[in-house]
Scaffold this motif. Sequence first.
Motif, PDB file in Angstrom:
ATOM      1  N   ARG A 159      45.582 -33.180  79.217  1.00  0.00           N
ATOM      2  CA  ARG A 159      44.221 -33.699  79.316  1.00  0.00           C
ATOM      3  C   ARG A 159      43.328 -32.628  79.927  1.00  0.00           C
ATOM      4  NH1 ARG A 159      43.795 -39.309  79.643  1.00  0.00           N
ATOM      5  NH2 ARG A 159      42.048 -39.017  81.064  1.00  0.00           N
ATOM      6  N   ARG A 165      48.856 -27.496  89.748  1.00  0.00           N
ATOM      7  CA  ARG A 165      49.547 -27.643  91.040  1.00  0.00           C
ATOM      8  C   ARG A 165      49.817 -29.108  91.355  1.00  0.00           C
ATOM      9  NH1 ARG A 165      46.976 -25.190  96.015  1.00  0.00           N
ATOM     10  NH2 ARG A 165      48.817 -26.082  97.004  1.00  0.00           N
ATOM     11  N   LEU A 166      48.881 -29.967  91.005  1.00  0.00           N
ATOM     12  CA  LEU A 166      49.086 -31.404  91.249  1.00  0.00           C
ATOM     13  C   LEU A 166      50.294 -31.906  90.458  1.00  0.00           C
ATOM     14  CD1 LEU A 166      47.902 -34.017  92.570  1.00  0.00           C
ATOM     15  CD2 LEU A 166      46.637 -34.350  90.444  1.00  0.00           C
ATOM     16  N   ILE A 167      50.389 -31.457  89.211  1.00  0.00           N
ATOM     17  CA  ILE A 167      51.513 -31.867  88.360  1.00  0.00           C
ATOM     18  C   ILE A 167      52.835 -31.382  88.960  1.00  0.00           C
ATOM     19  CG2 ILE A 167      52.544 -31.567  86.059  1.00  0.00           C
ATOM     20  CD1 ILE A 167      49.584 -31.326  85.015  1.00  0.00           C
ATOM     21  N   GLU A 169      53.442 -30.624  92.125  1.00  0.00           N
ATOM     22  CA  GLU A 169      53.715 -31.340  93.379  1.00  0.00           C
ATOM     23  C   GLU A 169      54.212 -32.759  93.133  1.00  0.00           C
ATOM     24  OE1 GLU A 169      50.235 -28.927  95.848  1.00  0.00           O
ATOM     25  OE2 GLU A 169      50.141 -31.100  95.772  1.00  0.00           O
ATOM     26  N   ALA A 170      53.644 -33.426  92.121  1.00  0.00           N
ATOM     27  CA  ALA A 170      54.043 -34.810  91.850  1.00  0.00           C
ATOM     28  C   ALA A 170      55.491 -34.876  91.356  1.00  0.00           C
ATOM     29  CB  ALA A 170      53.105 -35.449  90.822  1.00  0.00           C
ATOM     30  N   LEU A 197      57.343 -39.853  83.818  1.00  0.00           N
ATOM     31  CA  LEU A 197      56.202 -40.518  84.447  1.00  0.00           C
ATOM     32  C   LEU A 197      55.033 -39.545  84.604  1.00  0.00           C
ATOM     33  CD1 LEU A 197      55.058 -42.997  86.071  1.00  0.00           C
ATOM     34  CD2 LEU A 197      56.050 -41.940  88.115  1.00  0.00           C
ATOM     35  N   VAL A 198      55.306 -38.379  85.176  1.00  0.00           N
ATOM     36  CA  VAL A 198      54.229 -37.436  85.496  1.00  0.00           C
ATOM     37  C   VAL A 198      53.726 -36.755  84.221  1.00  0.00           C
ATOM     38  CG1 VAL A 198      53.607 -35.386  86.813  1.00  0.00           C
ATOM     39  CG2 VAL A 198      55.095 -37.115  87.835  1.00  0.00           C
ATOM     40  N   ARG A 200      53.765 -37.902  81.186  1.00  0.00           N
ATOM     41  CA  ARG A 200      53.003 -38.881  80.415  1.00  0.00           C
ATOM     42  C   ARG A 200      51.581 -39.017  80.987  1.00  0.00           C
ATOM     43  NH1 ARG A 200      55.651 -43.421  81.461  1.00  0.00           N
ATOM     44  NH2 ARG A 200      57.431 -42.854  80.197  1.00  0.00           N
ATOM     45  N   GLY A 201      51.493 -38.952  82.293  1.00  0.00           N
ATOM     46  CA  GLY A 201      50.174 -39.052  82.920  1.00  0.00           C
ATOM     47  C   GLY A 201      49.315 -37.816  82.679  1.00  0.00           C
ATOM     48  N   GLU A 203      49.652 -35.662  79.902  1.00  0.00           N
ATOM     49  CA  GLU A 203      49.491 -35.299  78.495  1.00  0.00           C
ATOM     50  C   GLU A 203      48.225 -35.866  77.883  1.00  0.00           C
ATOM     51  OE1 GLU A 203      54.285 -34.787  77.761  1.00  0.00           O
ATOM     52  OE2 GLU A 203      53.257 -36.609  77.068  1.00  0.00           O
ATOM     53  N   SER A 204      47.692 -35.121  76.909  1.00  0.00           N
ATOM     54  CA  SER A 204      46.417 -35.534  76.314  1.00  0.00           C
ATOM     55  C   SER A 204      46.576 -36.708  75.362  1.00  0.00           C
ATOM     56  CB  SER A 204      45.773 -34.352  75.594  1.00  0.00           C
ATOM     57  OG  SER A 204      46.697 -33.762  74.711  1.00  0.00           O
ATOM     58  N   SER A 205      47.755 -36.907  74.817  1.00  0.00           N
ATOM     59  CA  SER A 205      47.971 -38.055  73.926  1.00  0.00           C
ATOM     60  C   SER A 205      49.455 -38.337  73.857  1.00  0.00           C
ATOM     61  CB  SER A 205      47.463 -37.746  72.524  1.00  0.00           C
ATOM     62  OG  SER A 205      48.221 -36.668  71.997  1.00  0.00           O
ATOM     63  N   ARG A 206      49.812 -39.530  73.380  1.00  0.00           N
ATOM     64  CA  ARG A 206      51.232 -39.862  73.300  1.00  0.00           C
ATOM     65  C   ARG A 206      51.787 -39.594  71.935  1.00  0.00           C
ATOM     66  NH1 ARG A 206      51.233 -45.381  76.790  1.00  0.00           N
ATOM     67  NH2 ARG A 206      49.716 -44.566  78.222  1.00  0.00           N
TER      68      ARG A 206
ATOM     69  N   ALA B 170      56.146 -40.996  93.819  1.00  0.00           N
ATOM     70  CA  ALA B 170      55.374 -39.943  93.145  1.00  0.00           C
ATOM     71  C   ALA B 170      53.964 -39.838  93.726  1.00  0.00           C
ATOM     72  CB  ALA B 170      55.323 -40.189  91.642  1.00  0.00           C
ATOM     73  N   PRO B 174      53.882 -36.302  97.509  1.00  0.00           N
ATOM     74  CA  PRO B 174      53.022 -35.106  97.493  1.00  0.00           C
ATOM     75  C   PRO B 174      52.060 -35.072  98.683  1.00  0.00           C
ATOM     76  CG  PRO B 174      53.130 -36.059  95.298  1.00  0.00           C
ATOM     77  CD  PRO B 174      53.789 -37.039  96.235  1.00  0.00           C
ATOM     78  N   TYR B 190      41.564 -35.231  95.790  1.00  0.00           N
ATOM     79  CA  TYR B 190      42.997 -35.029  95.548  1.00  0.00           C
ATOM     80  C   TYR B 190      43.708 -36.376  95.397  1.00  0.00           C
ATOM     81  CZ  TYR B 190      47.835 -33.546  96.224  1.00  0.00           C
ATOM     82  OH  TYR B 190      49.183 -33.337  96.065  1.00  0.00           O
ATOM     83  N   LEU B 194      45.602 -37.730  92.041  1.00  0.00           N
ATOM     84  CA  LEU B 194      47.035 -38.045  92.115  1.00  0.00           C
ATOM     85  C   LEU B 194      47.307 -39.472  91.627  1.00  0.00           C
ATOM     86  CD1 LEU B 194      49.903 -37.248  93.086  1.00  0.00           C
ATOM     87  CD2 LEU B 194      49.226 -37.954  95.390  1.00  0.00           C
ATOM     88  N   ASP B 196      45.405 -41.233  89.641  1.00  0.00           N
ATOM     89  CA  ASP B 196      45.134 -41.267  88.197  1.00  0.00           C
ATOM     90  C   ASP B 196      46.322 -40.738  87.399  1.00  0.00           C
ATOM     91  OD1 ASP B 196      42.672 -42.418  88.165  1.00  0.00           O
ATOM     92  OD2 ASP B 196      41.536 -40.543  88.041  1.00  0.00           O
ATOM     93  N   LEU B 197      46.851 -39.593  87.853  1.00  0.00           N
ATOM     94  CA  LEU B 197      47.961 -38.957  87.141  1.00  0.00           C
ATOM     95  C   LEU B 197      49.155 -39.901  87.052  1.00  0.00           C
ATOM     96  CD1 LEU B 197      49.282 -36.307  85.981  1.00  0.00           C
ATOM     97  CD2 LEU B 197      50.013 -35.808  88.323  1.00  0.00           C
ATOM     98  N   ARG B 200      48.373 -43.397  85.247  1.00  0.00           N
ATOM     99  CA  ARG B 200      48.274 -43.211  83.796  1.00  0.00           C
ATOM    100  C   ARG B 200      49.670 -43.101  83.187  1.00  0.00           C
ATOM    101  NH1 ARG B 200      45.872 -38.375  83.497  1.00  0.00           N
ATOM    102  NH2 ARG B 200      43.896 -39.210  84.205  1.00  0.00           N
ATOM    103  N   GLY B 201      50.568 -42.431  83.898  1.00  0.00           N
ATOM    104  CA  GLY B 201      51.934 -42.297  83.392  1.00  0.00           C
ATOM    105  C   GLY B 201      52.702 -43.610  83.400  1.00  0.00           C
ATOM    106  N   ARG B 206      46.337 -47.204  77.433  1.00  0.00           N
ATOM    107  CA  ARG B 206      45.132 -46.633  78.059  1.00  0.00           C
ATOM    108  C   ARG B 206      43.922 -47.466  77.767  1.00  0.00           C
ATOM    109  NH1 ARG B 206      46.226 -40.263  76.973  1.00  0.00           N
ATOM    110  NH2 ARG B 206      48.440 -40.565  77.204  1.00  0.00           N
TER     111      ARG B 206
END
Lengths: 206, 206
Positions: A159, A165-167, A169-170, A197-198, A200-201, A203-206, B170, B174, B190, B194, B196-197, B200-201, B206
Amino acid sequence: MTRSAAPDPPRRTGERRARIGGRSERVVRDVLQAAAAELGKVGYAALRVENVAAAAGVNKTTVYRRWPAKADLVAAAIREMRGPAQAPPDTGSLRGDLLHLIREYAARAASPEKKILARMLTVEQDHPEVKQLVRALREEHQAPWLAVIRRAAARGELRPGSDPRLIQEAITAPVFSRLFRHDEPVDDAYLGALVDLVARGAESSR
Amino acid sequence: MTRSAAPDPPRRTGERRARIGGRSERVVRDVLQAAAAELGKVGYAALRVENVAAAAGVNKTTVYRRWPAKADLVAAAIREMRGPAQAPPDTGSLRGDLLHLIREYAARAASPEKKILARMLTVEQDHPEVKQLVRALREEHQAPWLAVIRRAAARGELRPGSDPRLIQEAITAPVFSRLFRHDEPVDDAYLGALVDLVARGAESSR
């Protein structure tokens, strides 16, 4: 299996490499192992280079010649424990790459030395040299993660506005928490579900 | 601002409550504060109930009467620092609930006492009583998270097979890592990104 210090017939693989390095390579290995053990025992602040030298059976000037400051020695010991830097994997998909990285992370993190070390660094993080060291090690650790995530972003798989970095860390922080804070096992099903989980959150589409 | 132990005219809000509890309530507060301070200084294993009693200015039998074992005293001190148990929020959406919970977590976690405590518990987690205590505190901490996530699942908002604990980890791990391991600030942007990420997953669509 121990390795004899005395030269013996060149039977084993790696013998040539050991020969070329010779005593100096052995000294490096012994000193770094002693430094890692001492770090696990007393932590960074209380670590004395003299004690590391004594434990490795070498003169302290030998240690100082190669690692002029305690911070250099400790950084080298940690990098030795950690093993060679990881090249970013390329499995063909973001999820495959992330799964590869988190499996390696979990496998390395589960070793007892790493556990001791992680705790020491958690407790001593206010020490300025520890702070600097942790920051440098963290950047090295993040590099392959950021590389695979940025590659996926460049392919348009993430997306817009995703924070690499957030991805990272999660995915890594929950594994660290389970292993080091809660002493809970992390199996492959857990790692797979976490990456799903992460990713999927992100990615721009499934 | 200090609070005098001697009775004074009933001017302040809360005076009535203090009057009802009286000396006994004050003793509890003083002992728990002393226990928290001692825990921050020496950790669990080295904490001595005698020293806590002395610091609070009470007899050690007074402490033992209320908290028969060290583990009871420490658990009470930590719960006092943590404040009352959180009721699960109900903002009307999973993301709103998760954001509410992680904001509270970050706000509480950033206090210096919590920082000292988190490190102590990380280092001493192999102590059997600390292990048991951490497990109990963790379950209390997780309860409102699991409640809001299960509620969303019951409404059909989550993908089938979603693991509520994985979702909670998750999001909280972090934040813990940034605050306690890397001493990095966690701002509201932040926390929002987090939530949202991860949400969303976890969401079914959506």
